[in-house]
Write an enzyme that holds these catalytic residues in place. Structure first.
Site, PDB file in Angstrom:
ATOM      1  N   VAL A  11       0.825  -1.210   0.000  1.00 52.69           N
ATOM      2  CA  VAL A  11       0.000   0.000   0.000  1.00 52.69           C
ATOM      3  C   VAL A  11       0.862   1.263   0.000  1.00 52.69           C
ATOM      4  O   VAL A  11       0.660   2.169  -0.806  1.00 52.69           O
ATOM      5  CB  VAL A  11      -0.965  -0.027   1.213  1.00 52.69           C
ATOM      6  CG1 VAL A  11      -1.604   1.321   1.440  1.00 52.69           C
ATOM      7  CG2 VAL A  11      -2.035  -1.079   0.964  1.00 52.69           C
ATOM      8  N   PHE A 150      -8.406   0.895  -0.925  1.00 50.21           N
ATOM      9  CA  PHE A 150      -9.200  -0.184  -1.535  1.00 50.21           C
ATOM     10  C   PHE A 150      -8.485  -0.849  -2.704  1.00 50.21           C
ATOM     11  O   PHE A 150      -9.104  -1.601  -3.458  1.00 50.21           O
ATOM     12  CB  PHE A 150     -10.562   0.366  -1.995  1.00 50.21           C
ATOM     13  CG  PHE A 150     -11.441   0.773  -0.842  1.00 50.21           C
ATOM     14  CD1 PHE A 150     -12.229  -0.158  -0.179  1.00 50.21           C
ATOM     15  CD2 PHE A 150     -11.453   2.082  -0.386  1.00 50.21           C
ATOM     16  CE1 PHE A 150     -13.020   0.200   0.904  1.00 50.21           C
ATOM     17  CE2 PHE A 150     -12.242   2.457   0.690  1.00 50.21           C
ATOM     18  CZ  PHE A 150     -13.029   1.521   1.339  1.00 50.21           C
ATOM     19  N   LYS A 205     -14.298   0.344   5.445  1.00 55.58           N
ATOM     20  CA  LYS A 205     -13.305  -0.556   4.836  1.00 55.58           C
ATOM     21  C   LYS A 205     -13.605  -2.015   5.216  1.00 55.58           C
ATOM     22  O   LYS A 205     -13.595  -2.917   4.377  1.00 55.58           O
ATOM     23  CB  LYS A 205     -11.906  -0.144   5.301  1.00 55.58           C
ATOM     24  CG  LYS A 205     -10.810  -1.119   4.960  1.00 55.58           C
ATOM     25  CD  LYS A 205     -10.526  -1.178   3.477  1.00 55.58           C
ATOM     26  CE  LYS A 205      -9.552  -2.305   3.166  1.00 55.58           C
ATOM     27  NZ  LYS A 205      -9.310  -2.468   1.754  1.00 55.58           N
ATOM     28  N   PHE A 250     -16.967 -10.837  -9.031  1.00 52.51           N
ATOM     29  CA  PHE A 250     -16.604 -11.377  -7.719  1.00 52.51           C
ATOM     30  C   PHE A 250     -17.577 -12.468  -7.284  1.00 52.51           C
ATOM     31  O   PHE A 250     -17.889 -12.611  -6.103  1.00 52.51           O
ATOM     32  CB  PHE A 250     -16.596 -10.233  -6.681  1.00 52.51           C
ATOM     33  CG  PHE A 250     -15.331 -10.238  -5.890  1.00 52.51           C
ATOM     34  CD1 PHE A 250     -14.154  -9.785  -6.455  1.00 52.51           C
ATOM     35  CD2 PHE A 250     -15.293 -10.731  -4.597  1.00 52.51           C
ATOM     36  CE1 PHE A 250     -12.974  -9.814  -5.750  1.00 52.51           C
ATOM     37  CE2 PHE A 250     -14.121 -10.771  -3.885  1.00 52.51           C
ATOM     38  CZ  PHE A 250     -12.963 -10.307  -4.466  1.00 52.51           C
ATOM     39  N   GLY A 254     -14.258 -21.105  -6.179  1.00 55.28           N
ATOM     40  CA  GLY A 254     -12.834 -21.420  -6.266  1.00 55.28           C
ATOM     41  C   GLY A 254     -12.379 -22.206  -5.055  1.00 55.28           C
ATOM     42  O   GLY A 254     -13.131 -23.048  -4.527  1.00 55.28           O
ATOM     43  N   CYS A 261      -5.533  -9.527   3.143  1.00 56.55           N
ATOM     44  CA  CYS A 261      -6.625  -8.660   3.608  1.00 56.55           C
ATOM     45  C   CYS A 261      -7.870  -9.401   4.086  1.00 56.55           C
ATOM     46  O   CYS A 261      -8.243  -9.282   5.250  1.00 56.55           O
ATOM     47  CB  CYS A 261      -6.991  -7.663   2.516  1.00 56.55           C
ATOM     48  SG  CYS A 261      -5.679  -6.466   2.250  1.00 56.55           S
TER      49      CYS A 261
HETATM   50  P1  NAD Z   1       3.102  -4.771   4.031  1.00 56.36           P
HETATM   51  O1  NAD Z   1       3.391  -5.758   5.082  1.00 56.36           O
HETATM   52  O2  NAD Z   1       3.330  -5.095   2.590  1.00 56.36           O
HETATM   53  O3  NAD Z   1       3.888  -3.417   4.329  1.00 56.36           O
HETATM   54  C1  NAD Z   1       3.929  -2.795   5.573  1.00 56.36           C
HETATM   55  C2  NAD Z   1       5.284  -2.123   5.700  1.00 56.36           C
HETATM   56  O4  NAD Z   1       5.299  -1.335   6.888  1.00 56.36           O
HETATM   57  C3  NAD Z   1       6.449  -3.097   5.806  1.00 56.36           C
HETATM   58  O5  NAD Z   1       7.397  -2.812   4.802  1.00 56.36           O
HETATM   59  C4  NAD Z   1       7.018  -2.846   7.204  1.00 56.36           C
HETATM   60  O6  NAD Z   1       8.421  -3.002   7.259  1.00 56.36           O
HETATM   61  C5  NAD Z   1       6.606  -1.418   7.440  1.00 56.36           C
HETATM   62  N1  NAD Z   1       6.549  -1.033   8.840  1.00 56.36           N
HETATM   63  C6  NAD Z   1       5.953  -1.703   9.854  1.00 56.36           C
HETATM   64  N2  NAD Z   1       6.106  -1.022  11.008  1.00 56.36           N
HETATM   65  C7  NAD Z   1       6.808   0.093  10.716  1.00 56.36           C
HETATM   66  C8  NAD Z   1       7.266   1.180  11.474  1.00 56.36           C
HETATM   67  N3  NAD Z   1       7.033   1.253  12.791  1.00 56.36           N
HETATM   68  N4  NAD Z   1       7.953   2.155  10.845  1.00 56.36           N
HETATM   69  C9  NAD Z   1       8.196   2.094   9.519  1.00 56.36           C
HETATM   70  N5  NAD Z   1       7.777   1.073   8.744  1.00 56.36           N
HETATM   71  C10 NAD Z   1       7.091   0.090   9.330  1.00 56.36           C
HETATM   72  O7  NAD Z   1       1.567  -4.356   4.260  1.00 56.36           O
HETATM   73  P2  NAD Z   1       0.528  -3.832   3.164  1.00 56.36           P
HETATM   74  O8  NAD Z   1      -0.010  -4.983   2.407  1.00 56.36           O
HETATM   75  O9  NAD Z   1       1.114  -2.663   2.454  1.00 56.36           O
HETATM   76  O10 NAD Z   1      -0.634  -3.332   4.122  1.00 56.36           O
HETATM   77  C11 NAD Z   1      -0.520  -2.129   4.864  1.00 56.36           C
HETATM   78  C12 NAD Z   1      -1.899  -1.794   5.406  1.00 56.36           C
HETATM   79  O11 NAD Z   1      -2.800  -1.537   4.312  1.00 56.36           O
HETATM   80  C13 NAD Z   1      -2.548  -2.918   6.199  1.00 56.36           C
HETATM   81  O12 NAD Z   1      -3.314  -2.370   7.221  1.00 56.36           O
HETATM   82  C14 NAD Z   1      -3.438  -3.602   5.184  1.00 56.36           C
HETATM   83  O13 NAD Z   1      -4.526  -4.249   5.782  1.00 56.36           O
HETATM   84  C15 NAD Z   1      -3.905  -2.423   4.367  1.00 56.36           C
HETATM   85  N6  NAD Z   1      -4.306  -2.742   2.997  1.00 56.36           N
HETATM   86  C16 NAD Z   1      -3.592  -3.640   2.253  1.00 56.36           C
HETATM   87  C17 NAD Z   1      -3.978  -3.905   0.951  1.00 56.36           C
HETATM   88  C18 NAD Z   1      -3.239  -4.918   0.114  1.00 56.36           C
HETATM   89  O14 NAD Z   1      -3.764  -5.320  -0.922  1.00 56.36           O
HETATM   90  N7  NAD Z   1      -2.040  -5.334   0.482  1.00 56.36           N
HETATM   91  C19 NAD Z   1      -5.092  -3.261   0.395  1.00 56.36           C
HETATM   92  C20 NAD Z   1      -5.762  -2.327   1.163  1.00 56.36           C
HETATM   93  C21 NAD Z   1      -5.377  -2.070   2.467  1.00 56.36           C
END
Ligand code: NAD
Length: 435
Positions: A11, A150, A205, A250, A254, A261
């Site tokens: 994200v 999203f 969300k 959707f 599957g 998520c």
């Molecule tokens: P991720 O694990 O890919 O990335 C999170 C990053 O944050 C990591 O690189 C980690 O090292 C870093 N981090 C953690 N603690 C830290 C800190 N104290 N200081 C600096 N960096 C720090 O996670 P993601 O998939 O990007 O998800 C992030 C958020 O977004 C989550 O809450 C997730 O639910 C939400 N989200 C994810 C998606 C998706 O498709 N991946 C979609 C929508 C929302």
């Protein structure tokens, strides 16, 4: 605007890069020094179509920087995004330790009032907690926006830049104005920015992800019923989904939902609901159905080959939890592979992007192939788990020549049963008559 994005994962990296591409000056920070070192050398930490070129261009043009020194990113920014992970804790709740640690750091570091934007998926009440921490740890009147993301992995850049809607939970008209300025280029096609209170934004969300998970579990449960009553779920899906109130999107059966998520967000919403004395019974069922569905392919294999799979060899196509990503978190492929290995089978697997990630969990217990054809050699059956495009039209001669037995388990219903029957294959699909 000068923007800091704390947390450079799926994200944070996508959001930071796309904001830079809109002309803002963005610094993406992460505590993972290796990840930042890689990004500084032009290496992408994730596979996401189109992202590498966008990162390279914005770095080259000086709008996008990376740092492992989070305070330096906070200093001098006007808007500070929190995009760190919120993984599932043991009790099912969303762990907020990363979000709250970053909030404290922002409070301690900022030398002026900032707009703090929570992008991470966080439970109801988190913005209030972040506000408290900001107040306790510093002397500036920061504003907190709940701006859940999203985007979908695999189409993240497009989803971020052409969203169906943007949700901003905030308190003040001035903060609304900041968010409008940030996002107006993304909503020029008329898509809305919904302004609301923080709690409603936070819950929106979870409501969206829980509903999508429900839709998946519903069609999966129905698929299993189809098998018992002799109906074809593909016809049922089209028949019911053509109603515009239901919709065909959707609505595919599957092998269960996975990824970073849905599983954790459904659990976290269930946790919140229990905490507030209103358990969401629908979601209890959604989760139970999904747990069962992840085992469906394994069950079909056992039904065909028996409980003891010693001496049997399986080719697996697709490992990531869905196509166009290398994300292996909660991937149904892992459930299947563990089952096969435990029962004495050997497994050769191929995925276009996720094999490096998969090796972290599976190690050398699975043979990873260089191509989809290579893993077919000597297989008693091919199991299609993730529907990458390149698996949709396999070379049938290769299948026939390389496999020991002509048996396919199609976990995504992408193969035409008639076609495979004609060339002498047994095909087991989801919610459809076997041929
Ligand atoms: P991720 O694990 O890919 O990335 C999170 C990053 O944050 C990591 O690189 C980690 O090292 C870093 N981090 C953690 N603690 C830290 C800190 N104290 N200081 C600096 N960096 C720090 O996670 P993601 O998939 O990007 O998800 C992030 C958020 O977004 C989550 O809450 C997730 O639910 C939400 N989200 C994810 C998606 C998706 O498709 N991946 C979609 C929508 C929302």
């Amino acid at each position: 605007m000068d923007i800091a994005v704390i947390g450079t994962g799926y994200v944070g990296l996508v959001a930071g890069t796309c904001l830079a591409d809109l002309g803002h000056d963005v610094v993406c920070a992460d505590k993972d020094e290796q990840k930042i070192a890689g990004l500084l050398e032009g290496q992408m930490p994730i596979y996401e179509p189109g992202l590498d070129q966008l990162v390279a261009r914005n770095v080259r043009e000086g709008r996008l920087q990376f740092t492992a020194d989070t305070p330096s990113a906070i200093l001098g920014c006007e808007v500070c995004y929190i995009a760190v992970g919120t993984p599932m804790a043991e009790d099912g709740s969303a762990s907020l330790s990363g979000v709250l640690a970053v909030a404290k750091l922002i409070g301690e570091t900022a030398t002026a009032a900032l707009t703090v934007v929570i992008k991470s998926t966080v439970p109801v009440g988190t913005a209030d907690k972040v506000r408290e921490i900001l107040l306790e740890s510093g002397s500036h009147a920061h504003e907190v926006v709940s701006n859940p993301e999203f985007l979908k992995e695999g189409s993240a850049v497009n989803d971020f830049t052409s969203p169906d809607r943007i949700i901003c939970g905030c308190r003040l008209p001035e903060t609304e104005e900041v968010m409008r300025r940030l996002y107006h280029p993304l909503v020029r096609t008329g898509k809305p920015i919904h302004f609301m209170d923080n709690r409603s934004a936070e819950l929106s969300k979870y409501a969206a992800n829980a509903f999508l998970a429900t839709k998946i579990s519903f069609i999966n449960d129905l698929a299993n019923l189809c098998e018992r009553v002799g109906a074809d779920v593909d016809a049922v899906r089209r028949g019911a989904g053509s109603d515009s109130r239901i919709g065909l999107r959707f609505f595919f059966p599957g092998v269960g939902y996975g990824g970073s998520c849905f599983p954790k967000d459904v659990q976290a919403l269930m946790f919140t609901a229990r905490e507030y004395g209103h358990p969401l019974e629908i979601l209890e069922a959604v989760e139970a159905v999904n747990y069962r569905q992840k085992q469906v392919l394994g069950q079909k294999v056992i039904k065909r080959f028996g409980e003891d799979l010693t001496g049997k060899h399986f080719a697996i196509w697709g490992l990531s939890f869905k196509p166009r990503t290398d994300d292996m978190r909660e991937a149904p492929s892992l459930v299947l592979i563990e089952e096969l290995l435990q029962r004495g089978a050997t497994v050769a697997a191929y995925d276009p992007e996720a094999m490096e990630e998969a090796k972290h969990t599976l190690g050398d217990r699975v043979a990873f192939g260089d191509s989809s054809d290579a893993v077919l050699n000597g297989a008693d059956a091919l199991v299609l788990v993730t529907e990458w495009s390149e698996f949709r039209n396999p070379d049938l001669d290769e299948l026939k020549q390389r496999m020991r037995q002509r048996i396919i388990f199609d976990g995504r219903n992408i193969y035409d049963p008639e076609l495979f029957r004609e060339i002498g294959f047994e095909l087991y699909a989801i919610g459809r008559p076997s041929v």
